[in-house]
Design a protein around this motif. Structure first.
Motif, PDB file in Angstrom:
ATOM      1  N   ASP A   1      42.480  46.512 -18.704  1.00 47.92           N
ATOM      2  CA  ASP A   1      42.263  47.709 -17.894  1.00 47.92           C
ATOM      3  C   ASP A   1      42.007  47.310 -16.445  1.00 47.92           C
ATOM      4  N   GLY A   2      42.447  48.174 -15.519  1.00 47.88           N
ATOM      5  CA  GLY A   2      42.293  47.869 -14.103  1.00 47.88           C
ATOM      6  C   GLY A   2      40.843  47.908 -13.651  1.00 47.88           C
ATOM      7  N   ARG A   3      40.506  47.049 -12.717  1.00 47.01           N
ATOM      8  CA  ARG A   3      39.175  46.987 -12.105  1.00 47.01           C
ATOM      9  C   ARG A   3      39.330  46.837 -10.592  1.00 47.01           C
TER      10      ARG A   3
ATOM     11  N   SER B   1      36.396  50.609 -23.194  1.00 46.52           N
ATOM     12  CA  SER B   1      37.280  50.003 -22.195  1.00 46.52           C
ATOM     13  C   SER B   1      37.828  48.714 -22.787  1.00 46.52           C
TER      14      SER B   1
ATOM     15  N   ASP C   1      41.892  38.034 -25.150  1.00 45.77           N
ATOM     16  CA  ASP C   1      41.553  39.383 -25.616  1.00 45.77           C
ATOM     17  C   ASP C   1      40.615  39.295 -26.829  1.00 45.77           C
TER      18      ASP C   1
ATOM     19  N   LYS D   1      41.975  42.525 -13.415  1.00 45.56           N
ATOM     20  CA  LYS D   1      42.097  43.064 -14.763  1.00 45.56           C
ATOM     21  C   LYS D   1      40.820  42.793 -15.559  1.00 45.56           C
ATOM     22  N   HIS D   2      40.511  43.712 -16.435  1.00 46.36           N
ATOM     23  CA  HIS D   2      39.340  43.580 -17.297  1.00 46.36           C
ATOM     24  C   HIS D   2      39.550  42.443 -18.303  1.00 46.36           C
TER      25      HIS D   2
ATOM     26  N   TRP E   1      40.752  45.224 -22.931  1.00 49.18           N
ATOM     27  CA  TRP E   1      41.348  44.091 -22.233  1.00 49.18           C
ATOM     28  C   TRP E   1      42.514  44.567 -21.372  1.00 49.18           C
TER      29      TRP E   1
END
Length: 438
Positions: free
Chosen positions: A191-193, A187, A295, A199-200, A189
């Motif tokens: 990515d949706g959470r 997974s 990131d 955001k991750h 930087w």
């Protein structure tokens, strides 16, 4: 002794004599190898000579007109000794990457090339970030700020030779999970959470439970604690850096606050504590600065890509070639995905400066430069014979306003046509090559 050999002897003697002097720049600041050489030229009084002035001017012009590339990148080029030469390449780099810039050269000795890496600093002038010369080791540079960088290569005066430049990137930190667990990043930087609610802010590195989570740098453990999202966490601060590393979802914390650690020391064991209770064991790895999370992937990405092998023929290096196809496009990068900046017709002349992948880096008689497919050009062999209808000056460049006349070709003389450029013909007559007006 030839005139050229005499020039080399005089130049080297003058530079060696200047080594015992210290110019005004050398007194007050440490100079890069390139600038130290430039200072020696000035101290020796060569900056007022045509040759020395051309070298100093070339240094500025090269950095002001770089060509664009994508890294990883590899090129083989040739610097001739009859004129001041150099090249500059612009590329993107991300914070956390470590640039590795290497050059091999032929001949190995008595052919020194200065390497200067600049960060583009628009609208101001580029800012020197690192420098070296090819008498030393490979240049490595940790990117502290994402952006565009420019690499300039310039050889010493009156030196010629072939070089191969390779630019690659790797991580500036060690990987934070032990290789024993065969870890992989699953997974990334951004990515949706929480169903898109956030955001991750890191990367998730999956590995079997209790795989060691290890120090990615030498540094100090600043905090060992727990929180709702990260579960059992460890913070550490790498030596001489302006950021903190964050290890989350640990099953077991081993490091202690204030502990000094070295690369590879175990900080904890991979788990799924905190909000990772329903996921497979993994380490959430993050990096925090005073401005917040950044990131971490460029810092730890183990995928080091190698540049494409050079398939373009090297036999044309430093030679004048001509367009073989009906038309050919000049690109701003060595890729057909780049911008086609010009289109040239068959037989147009250009000089090959370097080869990269299946492309040539070329310069046109008017100073324009870019990349052209090596399959589009051929050597300037005889196209056909021409009989001159009138006396014709033979110019050294296709521009009678600024060109010098090498000699005058007589009416009725036969010449071999080699290539064209605008309203000029590149011809060969009795061993002399030059340009005549159409």
């Amino acid at each position: 002794m030839s005139l050229r050999q005499l020039l080399i002897l005089v130049l080297l003697s003058a530079i060696m004599a200047s080594c015992s002097k210290r110019g005004p720049l050398a007194i007050f600041q440490k100079l890069s190898p390139h600038d130290a050489y430039a200072q020696k030229l000035k101290d020796a009084g060569l900056s007022n000579s045509a040759l020395g002035a051309a070298w100093l001017k070339q240094a500025g012009q090269t950095i002001a007109n770089p060509l664009n590339i994508n890294i990883p990148y590899k090129e083989t080029g040739y610097f001739p000794d009859e004129r001041a030469s150099g090249t500059a390449l612009r590329f993107d780099a991300r914070r956390g990457q470590k640039l590795r810039i290497s050059i091999t050269k032929k001949p190995i000795s008595n052919f020194n090339i200065y390497l200067d890496l600049f960060s583009e600093n628009l609208p101001a002038a580029p800012k020197l970030a690192a420098s070296a010369d090819t008498t030393g080791a490979v240049m490595e540079f940790e990117v502290k700020e994402s952006g565009k960088y420019i690499l300039r290569l310039q050889p010493e005066l009156l030196r010629s030779g072939e070089y191969t430049l390779t630019i690659t990137t790797g991580p500036s930190l060690s990987f934070p999970v032990s290789a024993s667990g065969k870890p992989h990043i699953g997974s990334f930087w951004g990515d949706g959470r929480d169903e898109g609610g956030r955001k991750h802010e890191g990367v998730d590195i999956f590995a079997p439970k209790h795989t060691p989570a290890i120090a990615a740098a030498n540094g100090t453990v600043t905090s060992v604690t727990a929180n709702k999202l990260g579960g059992n966490v460890v913070f550490m601060h790498p030596d001489n850096e302006d950021y903190t590393l964050y290890y989350a979802h640990l099953d077991v914390q081993i490091a202690k606050p204030g502990q000094t650690v070295s690369i590879g020391d175990t900080l904890g064991l991979v788990g799924n504590t905190g909000n990772a209770r329903t996921t497979p064991p993994h380490l959430h790895f993050g990096i925090y600065t005073n401005g917040g999370a950044i990131d971490p992937l460029p810092f730890v990405n183990r995928e080091v890509k190698e540049p494409a092998a050079i398939s373009a023929s090297l036999k044309n290096l430093s030679d004048t070639v001509r367009i073989a196809a009906r038309t050919a496009k000049l690109y701003n990068i060595p890729s057909e995905k780049g911008l086609a900046v010009s289109t040239f017709t068959q037989n147009t002349a250009m000089t090959v400066e370097a080869a990269t992948d299946s492309w040539y880096k070329v310069s046109l008689p008017d100073g324009q430069h870019g990349y052209i497919s090596s399959r589009s050009v051929t050597a300037t062999d005889n196209i056909r014979s021409l009989t001159l209808k009138a006396d014709q000056p033979l110019y050294n460049t296709p521009d009678r306003a600024s060109a010098a006349s090498k000699k005058v070709l007589a009416a009725g003389e036969k010449v071999n046509l080699l290539a064209t450029y605008r309203n000029y013909l590149l011809v060969k007559s009795n061993g002399d090559t030059g340009w005549i007006a159409e």
